[in-house]
Design a protein around this motif. Structure first.
Motif, short mmCIF file in Angstrom:
data_model
loop_
_atom_site.label_atom_id
_atom_site.label_comp_id
_atom_site.label_asym_id
_atom_site.label_seq_id
_atom_site.Cartn_x
_atom_site.Cartn_y
_atom_site.Cartn_z
N THR A 1 -17.51 -45.11 -5.84
CA THR A 1 -18.29 -44.53 -6.93
C THR A 1 -17.92 -45.10 -8.28
OG1 THR A 1 -16.69 -42.71 -6.99
CG2 THR A 1 -18.72 -42.37 -5.72
N THR B 1 -23.87 -50.47 -5.34
CA THR B 1 -24.67 -50.64 -6.56
C THR B 1 -24.60 -52.05 -7.13
OG1 THR B 1 -22.79 -49.81 -7.84
CG2 THR B 1 -24.51 -48.21 -7.20
N GLY B 2 -23.71 -52.91 -6.60
CA GLY B 2 -23.62 -54.28 -7.10
C GLY B 2 -22.19 -54.78 -7.20
#
Length: 218
Positions: free
Chosen positions: A103, A133-134
């Motif tokens: 996260t 997310t990348g």
């Protein structure tokens, strides 16, 4: 990380690493499983023979005297514009090193049961190369050059300065545990993330990028 093992850690069930607890004299590496696709171009990988003296052996390079033990708080790699907080990483029940949470892409971790960076022994810092997310904190680790500086800010207010000797990528099935994790008798640091190309069929990286560095004066 999408990571490594030994320290391979799990992210989700992805791992940064597995340690055989023999006072850090030996460790076993496992590749982290990924459940998402990496960025199209993929993270940079070290060039062949990418070491300060043309080899991966840093035994003859001078190191500064060990520092007193003090927990690390941040790791910075100016050449890569990395400046990240560190979280404690512990072994899970299956003897794998837990990964930093996915996260927070900017978070790295250190093996809290091992030597603290700057003390005698081989300290371990690990982090994700990417997350769902990348790109993550160590996405560009494979582009690091020998001679670069890695700084570790410590709880006692001091900073441990390390000079990079070697940047290598190792296949997970042929990972040199003794060379990477062994106690060399002086203050050293390993920074580890996943690398070696992404296997789309298996959904994971094929190996690990490992930075080897030794403690130096400012």
């Amino acid at each position: 990380m999408h990571t490594t093992e030994q320290p391979r850690a799990g992210s989700g069930r992805k791992r940064i690493g597995r340690f055989w607890e023999v006072f850090l004299l030996t460790a076993a590496l496992v590749v982290a499983v990924m459940t998402f696709e990496p960025t199209p171009s993929g993270p940079p990988q070290p060039a062949a023979g990418h070491s300060a003296d043309g080899t991966a052996d840093t035994a003859d390079q001078p190191a500064a005297p060990p520092l007193p033990a003090s927990d690390p708080l941040r790791v910075s790699i100016p050449e890569l514009r990395v400046d990240a907080p560190l979280t404690d990483l512990a072994l899970e029940d299956d003897s794998r090193l837990a990964a930093p949470p996915e996260t927070d892409a900017g978070l790295a971790g250190w093996w809290a049961d091992g030597p603290t960076p700057g003390t005698r022994g081989t300290a371990i810092i690990a982090g994700h190369v990417d997350v769902p997310t990348g790109p993550a904190v160590f996405y560009d680790l494979g582009a690091l050059d020998p001679g670069a500086t890695v700084r570790v800010g410590r709880e006692d207010g001091s900073t441990a300065h390390f000079t990079v000797d070697d940047v290598e990528v190792y296949d997970a099935d042929d990972f040199p545990d003794d060379k990477v994790y062994a106690d060399t008798g002086r203050p050293e640091l390993r920074v580890i993330t996943c690398g070696g190309g992404f296997d789309e069929q298996l959904g994971q990286y094929r190996g690990n990028v490992v930075v080897t560095a030794h403690l130096t004066d400012e």
